[in-house]
Design a protein around this motif. Structure first.
Motif, PDB file in Angstrom:
ATOM      1  N   THR A 159       0.903  -1.417   0.093  1.00 37.26           N
ATOM      2  CA  THR A 159      -0.109   0.043  -0.049  1.00 37.26           C
ATOM      3  C   THR A 159       0.836   1.289  -0.014  1.00 37.26           C
ATOM      4  O   THR A 159       2.131   1.104   0.094  1.00 37.26           O
ATOM      5  CB  THR A 159      -1.050   0.105   1.279  1.00 37.26           C
ATOM      6  N   GLY A 160       0.295   2.391  -0.295  1.00 36.55           N
ATOM      7  CA  GLY A 160       1.115   3.609  -0.395  1.00 36.55           C
ATOM      8  C   GLY A 160      -0.226   4.758  -0.412  1.00 36.55           C
ATOM      9  O   GLY A 160      -1.114   4.511  -0.514  1.00 36.55           O
ATOM     10  N   PHE A 161       0.366   6.075  -0.446  1.00 37.00           N
ATOM     11  CA  PHE A 161      -0.631   7.133  -0.634  1.00 37.00           C
ATOM     12  C   PHE A 161      -1.456   6.944  -1.986  1.00 37.00           C
ATOM     13  O   PHE A 161      -0.925   6.702  -3.177  1.00 37.00           O
ATOM     14  CB  PHE A 161       0.199   8.243  -0.892  1.00 37.00           C
ATOM     15  N   THR A 162      -2.674   6.966  -1.759  1.00 36.81           N
ATOM     16  CA  THR A 162      -3.745   6.566  -2.967  1.00 36.81           C
ATOM     17  C   THR A 162      -3.797   7.805  -3.836  1.00 36.81           C
ATOM     18  O   THR A 162      -3.687   9.037  -3.648  1.00 36.81           O
ATOM     19  CB  THR A 162      -5.164   6.052  -2.159  1.00 36.81           C
ATOM     20  N   THR A 163      -4.619   7.207  -4.970  1.00 33.98           N
ATOM     21  CA  THR A 163      -4.705   8.276  -5.982  1.00 33.98           C
ATOM     22  C   THR A 163      -5.932   9.244  -5.339  1.00 33.98           C
ATOM     23  O   THR A 163      -5.850  10.433  -5.738  1.00 33.98           O
ATOM     24  CB  THR A 163      -5.598   7.819  -7.313  1.00 33.98           C
ATOM     25  N   THR A 164      -6.786   8.752  -4.640  1.00 31.72           N
ATOM     26  CA  THR A 164      -7.921   9.582  -4.139  1.00 31.72           C
ATOM     27  C   THR A 164      -7.047  10.680  -3.074  1.00 31.72           C
ATOM     28  O   THR A 164      -7.485  11.813  -2.937  1.00 31.72           O
ATOM     29  CB  THR A 164      -9.060   8.643  -3.108  1.00 31.72           C
ATOM     30  N   GLU A 165      -6.218  10.032  -2.310  1.00 34.85           N
ATOM     31  CA  GLU A 165      -5.594  10.940  -1.538  1.00 34.85           C
ATOM     32  C   GLU A 165      -4.819  11.986  -2.138  1.00 34.85           C
ATOM     33  O   GLU A 165      -4.720  13.231  -1.314  1.00 34.85           O
ATOM     34  CB  GLU A 165      -4.599  10.144  -0.357  1.00 34.85           C
ATOM     35  N   GLU A 166      -4.198  11.477  -3.204  1.00 31.97           N
ATOM     36  CA  GLU A 166      -3.501  12.605  -3.677  1.00 31.97           C
ATOM     37  C   GLU A 166      -4.398  13.643  -4.406  1.00 31.97           C
ATOM     38  O   GLU A 166      -4.009  15.046  -4.170  1.00 31.97           O
ATOM     39  CB  GLU A 166      -2.721  12.110  -5.132  1.00 31.97           C
ATOM     40  N   TYR A 167      -5.411  13.496  -4.673  1.00 28.49           N
ATOM     41  CA  TYR A 167      -6.666  14.665  -5.112  1.00 28.49           C
ATOM     42  C   TYR A 167      -7.127  15.338  -3.816  1.00 28.49           C
ATOM     43  O   TYR A 167      -6.807  16.429  -3.956  1.00 28.49           O
ATOM     44  CB  TYR A 167      -7.855  13.870  -5.726  1.00 28.49           C
ATOM     45  N   LEU A 168      -7.297  14.849  -2.607  1.00 30.88           N
ATOM     46  CA  LEU A 168      -7.586  15.347  -1.508  1.00 30.88           C
ATOM     47  C   LEU A 168      -6.498  16.250  -0.918  1.00 30.88           C
ATOM     48  O   LEU A 168      -6.595  17.118  -0.280  1.00 30.88           O
ATOM     49  CB  LEU A 168      -7.903  14.275  -0.594  1.00 30.88           C
ATOM     50  N   SER A 169      -4.998  15.933  -1.525  1.00 32.93           N
ATOM     51  CA  SER A 169      -4.035  16.657  -0.813  1.00 32.93           C
ATOM     52  C   SER A 169      -3.828  17.970  -1.292  1.00 32.93           C
ATOM     53  O   SER A 169      -3.119  18.806  -1.015  1.00 32.93           O
ATOM     54  CB  SER A 169      -2.852  15.969  -0.951  1.00 32.93           C
ATOM     55  N   GLY A 170      -4.556  18.080  -2.521  1.00 30.56           N
ATOM     56  CA  GLY A 170      -4.521  19.561  -3.343  1.00 30.56           C
ATOM     57  C   GLY A 170      -3.321  19.552  -4.195  1.00 30.56           C
ATOM     58  O   GLY A 170      -2.815  20.647  -4.697  1.00 30.56           O
ATOM     59  N   LYS A 193      -7.415   1.326   2.028  1.00 27.79           N
ATOM     60  CA  LYS A 193      -8.554   1.298   2.993  1.00 27.79           C
ATOM     61  C   LYS A 193      -8.879   2.888   2.754  1.00 27.79           C
ATOM     62  O   LYS A 193      -8.630   3.769   2.055  1.00 27.79           O
ATOM     63  CB  LYS A 193      -8.251   1.072   4.424  1.00 27.79           C
ATOM     64  N   ARG A 194      -9.899   3.384   3.711  1.00 30.31           N
ATOM     65  CA  ARG A 194     -10.387   4.842   3.660  1.00 30.31           C
ATOM     66  C   ARG A 194      -9.427   5.846   3.543  1.00 30.31           C
ATOM     67  O   ARG A 194      -8.206   5.510   4.143  1.00 30.31           O
ATOM     68  CB  ARG A 194     -11.481   5.027   4.883  1.00 30.31           C
ATOM     69  N   PRO A 195      -9.465   6.998   2.964  1.00 35.96           N
ATOM     70  CA  PRO A 195      -8.523   8.029   2.929  1.00 35.96           C
ATOM     71  C   PRO A 195      -8.210   8.584   4.229  1.00 35.96           C
ATOM     72  O   PRO A 195      -8.989   8.671   4.982  1.00 35.96           O
ATOM     73  CB  PRO A 195      -9.159   9.117   2.019  1.00 35.96           C
ATOM     74  N   PHE A 196      -6.887   8.710   4.431  1.00 34.77           N
ATOM     75  CA  PHE A 196      -6.306   9.309   5.703  1.00 34.77           C
ATOM     76  C   PHE A 196      -6.871   8.487   7.110  1.00 34.77           C
ATOM     77  O   PHE A 196      -6.773   8.990   8.392  1.00 34.77           O
ATOM     78  CB  PHE A 196      -6.517  10.599   5.963  1.00 34.77           C
ATOM     79  N   PRO A 212       0.194   9.206   5.972  1.00 32.28           N
ATOM     80  CA  PRO A 212       0.526   9.936   6.968  1.00 32.28           C
ATOM     81  C   PRO A 212       0.184   9.550   8.496  1.00 32.28           C
ATOM     82  O   PRO A 212       0.857   9.817   9.426  1.00 32.28           O
ATOM     83  CB  PRO A 212       0.444  11.423   6.867  1.00 32.28           C
ATOM     84  N   GLU A 213      -1.006   8.969   8.584  1.00 36.57           N
ATOM     85  CA  GLU A 213      -1.628   8.317   9.700  1.00 36.57           C
ATOM     86  C   GLU A 213      -1.003   6.907  10.265  1.00 36.57           C
ATOM     87  O   GLU A 213      -1.278   6.500  11.129  1.00 36.57           O
ATOM     88  CB  GLU A 213      -2.918   8.435   9.675  1.00 36.57           C
ATOM     89  N   SER A 214      -0.194   6.466   9.154  1.00 39.47           N
ATOM     90  CA  SER A 214       0.332   5.082   9.469  1.00 39.47           C
ATOM     91  C   SER A 214       1.774   4.670   9.783  1.00 39.47           C
ATOM     92  O   SER A 214       2.044   3.605   9.841  1.00 39.47           O
ATOM     93  CB  SER A 214       0.064   4.321   8.063  1.00 39.47           C
ATOM     94  N   PRO A 215       2.698   5.656  10.161  1.00 42.16           N
ATOM     95  CA  PRO A 215       3.839   5.248  10.642  1.00 42.16           C
ATOM     96  C   PRO A 215       3.902   4.470  11.753  1.00 42.16           C
ATOM     97  O   PRO A 215       4.695   3.314  11.789  1.00 42.16           O
ATOM     98  CB  PRO A 215       4.627   6.346  10.847  1.00 42.16           C
ATOM     99  N   ARG A 216       3.284   4.770  12.694  1.00 40.41           N
ATOM    100  CA  ARG A 216       3.190   3.980  14.000  1.00 40.41           C
ATOM    101  C   ARG A 216       2.617   2.540  13.625  1.00 40.41           C
ATOM    102  O   ARG A 216       3.257   1.493  14.305  1.00 40.41           O
ATOM    103  CB  ARG A 216       2.265   4.467  15.021  1.00 40.41           C
TER     104      ARG A 216
END
Length: 229
Positions: A159-170, A193-196, A212-216
């Protein structure tokens, strides 16, 4: 067991040639370091060029940085070894490390894929039986690595930063490629899974986190393998 982990950071300060700042997403380094250090692991920091590591200014907002991260950020050791004088790949002995962890922040999309030094360390650590881990945009450090002529991620669940999350990141108009798309083009099985929301998964000795919510979550999965007590 070797109790050292190598952490890869970016040297890229802007979105390509645009005068728009990016760099390391602070929490993706500090939250991971906080988790592994509590279990007795030590870390070193490497970047494609060595030396200065810029911080994405957005990642410094209080809403994105927890107390443990600010404590680490304030420390002279982190500011010196991670942000001011990170190691060059040719200064690193891959045999010293149980794992390599690729941090994110948009900056990594420009310098992780093209870094032969990081790719060499990646393959050495993996061939030595070590773990390869990443979070968010850090997956860019794994997507382009080839092992014996094939992409290392081929057939792997990642997994990694998703296409949806890219759009949401601006910043979807500013990126050089889409991590989710490249992962699929290079034969990986991309999960999301769901964004962020925090999400990490493991496939063999490869552990990846979505955002960014996933490092731990990445750190805890890694620790289950390295220090299962």
């Amino acid at each position: 067991m070797n109790k050292k982990i190598l952490i890869a950071l970016t040297n890229t300060p802007t979105y390509g040639e645009k005068n728009d700042a990016t760099g390391l997403w602070l929490g993706e380094a500090t939250e991971f370091v906080d988790e592994v250090s509590k279990r007795g692991f030590t870390v070193d920091f490497v970047s494609p060029k060595g030396g200065y590591v810029p911080l994405d200014p957005r990642s410094m907002k209080r809403m994105y940085v927890d107390d443990a991260s600010f404590e680490l950020y304030r420390s002279a050791d982190f500011q010196e070894r991670a942000l001011a004088h990170s190691l060059r790949p040719d200064e690193v002995d891959a045999g010293e490390y149980a794992a390599l962890y690729y941090t994110g922040g948009h900056g990594v999309m420009w310098d992780f894929p093209s870094s032969e030094g990081l790719a060499h360390l990646c393959l050495q650590i993996y061939d030595n039986g070590g773990y390869l881990t990443s979070v968010c945009h850090g997956i860019a450090g794994l997507l382009f690595v080839k092992d014996r002529g094939e992409y290392l991620v081929m057939g792997k669940n990642i997994t990694g930063f998703t296409t949806t999350e890219e759009y949401l990141s601006g910043h979807s108009a500013d990126i050089p490629f889409w991590n989710e798309k490249v992962a699929q083009e290079h034969g990986a099985v991309f999960h999301k899974k769901r964004p962020f929301g925090s999400y990490a998964l493991q496939d063999g000795r490869i552990i990846t986190g979505q955002n960014p919510e996933s490092p731990r979550a990445v750190a805890r999965l890694l620790l289950k393998n390295l220090d299962p007590a």
